[in-house]
Design an enzyme around this catalytic site. Structure first.
Site, short mmCIF file in Angstrom:
data_model
loop_
_atom_site.label_atom_id
_atom_site.label_comp_id
_atom_site.label_asym_id
_atom_site.label_seq_id
_atom_site.Cartn_x
_atom_site.Cartn_y
_atom_site.Cartn_z
CE1 TYR A 253 -4.54 29.28 -16.39
CE2 TYR A 253 -5.47 27.08 -16.14
CZ TYR A 253 -5.51 28.44 -15.87
OH TYR A 253 -6.50 28.95 -15.07
CE LYS B 81 -3.76 31.60 -12.63
NZ LYS B 81 -4.17 33.04 -12.57
#
Length: 451
Positions: free
Chosen positions: A241, A245
């Site tokens: 994640y 990002k």
């Protein structure tokens, strides 16, 4: 930058604006949309990007998954029977997905209307699973950011792009974490060779290999999740994640040209503090999984440092920061980054959370299926991962291996019991592995710009 802005000034700046919001069915986006409609009913139009499903159109999802939620209770009470007439006058649901160019919007006349009218683009869409499939996370969190930027560039009246990231793009960095942008290809551990196009190619090739080998869907998903974790840790990030990002931020910084860009990096987002009412939350979010496991009697120990701070921030405070920063930087052709968190100004130590959970579940216990309250005991705490692993080995792994041996000797008579216990053990250990970076996280997110 001075953020002491008058509410009236903020609301006036948003009047008659057309705003595109992605990720509209997500937790944070719902709070943002609700507040915008509640405090500035004279916003010109909200274009809400929503992925349709096999069973529901974008409009149906907007009604069922957004407007019918409890967070819109205050707004529904305000407008009464006129609620939906107000909504449909202000809101346009869009069938689309940031994973595609032009956000997957197929109708040309609608795209052209948006490019003519939109003033602000707010990108909230993301897949937030720490161990998401690498291909899915890349397409959404990395390339999705690029697609939103490309769409924003076509908006002739564009005042700014607001992008929601996460403070944990900083990885496991200790000390004060500054609000600095990423350079293209920058890594957290000094590894060379981070190339986003190469990562996309790698994920695609791995997926093709699995399918050529006839891998079942479950095996394919596991393999793609493992690839994401491997690539993230290779370059210094703890999970897929935050890695994807961070790469999304890199693309925005490299490709934005003169687009006014604000990147908001919240820490752990929790329930609302005040607006539209205290305590609204939706689903099990990040650290909540451990609270739920504890309350249901499935978690009795955790590794963490007693001096550890858990950096949490209420969802409505994040939305307030979004709105203020959005207005403050309208038509400022630069990039601004803001952390939204509490670890520096108002630290919340993990032992405080542990004690709070114990007292809460002791007073309000969870109830089993047959109506019996679940009694919780104080959490056993291990100050190092090594001591935690030793405990888990002695208490669970060795007995599990013994059961496996007995099961083999007695012709799989204990197969279901062994499979069930093994699955539960592997599940909690995987969660620990994914989250362990945050049990001993030493960073403090500087949020001076938002004070």
């Amino acid at each position: 930058m001075d953020f002491q802005m008058d509410l009236g000034c903020i609301l006036q700046s948003l009047e008659n604006k057309s705003i595109l919001v992605t990720g509209s069915t997500g937790f944070l986006a719902k709070i943002f949309v609700e507040k915008l409609l509640r405090v500035q009913p004279h916003v010109k139009r909200l274009f809400l990007l929503i992925r349709p499903t096999k069973d529901e159109t974008a409009k149906q999802r907007l009604q069922n998954d957004v407007m019918e939620k409890e967070v819109f209770r205050v707004l529904r009470e305000k407008y009464g029977k006129s609620f939906y007439s107000f909504i449909w006058d202000k809101v346009t649901p869009l069938a689309g997905d940031i994973a595609y160019e032009n956000l997957g919007i197929e109708e040309n006349s609608l795209k052209e209307e948006m490019w003519r009218e939109i003033n602000v683009v707010v990108n909230v869409a993301a897949t937030t699973n720490f161990d998401e499939r690498y291909d899915v996370s890349l397409v959404t969190n990395t390339m999705g950011a690029k697609h939103v930027l490309e769409f924003a560039k076509k908006c002739v009246k564009l005042d700014m792009l607001l992008h929601i990231s996460t403070a944990y793009v900083a990885g496991e960095k200790a000390g004060l974490i500054l609000e600095k942008p990423f350079n293209m290809g920058e890594t957290l551990n000094g590894s060379m060779g981070l190339d986003i196009e190469a990562e996309m190619k790698l994920a695609k090739e791995r997926l093709m290999e699995l399918r050529d080998d006839g891998a079942e869907r479950k095996a394919e998903t596991i393999a793609m999740k493992e690839l994401g974790i491997q690539r993230a840790r290779f370059f210094g990030w703890p999970n897929t994640y935050v890695f994807t990002k961070a790469m999304g931020e890199m693309l925005l910084g490299r490709l934005r040209e003169n687009v006014p860009l604000v990147i908001i990096r919240p820490t752990i987002i929790t329930s609302t503090y005040r607006e539209p009412f205290p305590g609204w939350i939706e689903g099990i979010r990040t650290f909540d999984i451990f609270i739920v496991r504890y309350g249901t009697g499935k978690l009795r120990c955790l590794p963490f440092d007693h001096r550890q701070i858990i950096d949490v921030i209420p969802g409505d405070m994040v939305v307030n920061a979004m709105m203020v920063s959005m207005v403050a930087h309208l038509n400022q052709p630069s990039i601004f980054i803001y952390h939204i968190g509490s670890s520096v100004q108002n630290p919340f130590y993990i032992p405080m959370l542990v004690d709070s959970c114990y007292h809460y579940f002791s007073k309000y216990p969870c109830i089993t299926g047959d109506g019996k309250p679940i009694k919780v005991s104080k959490l056993t705490v291990f100050s190092t991962m090594a001591s935690f692993y030793r405990y888990m080995t002695l208490q669970y792994m060795l007995p599990l291996k013994a059961l496996g041996l007995v099961n083999a000797i007695f012709c799989q008579i204990f197969h279901h019991l062994y499979s069930d216990l093994s699955g539960k053990y592997n599940s909690i250990m995987r969660q620990i592995d994914i989250y362990k970076a945050y049990f001993f996280f030493k960073g403090r997110c500087c949020a001076d710009s938002m004070i």
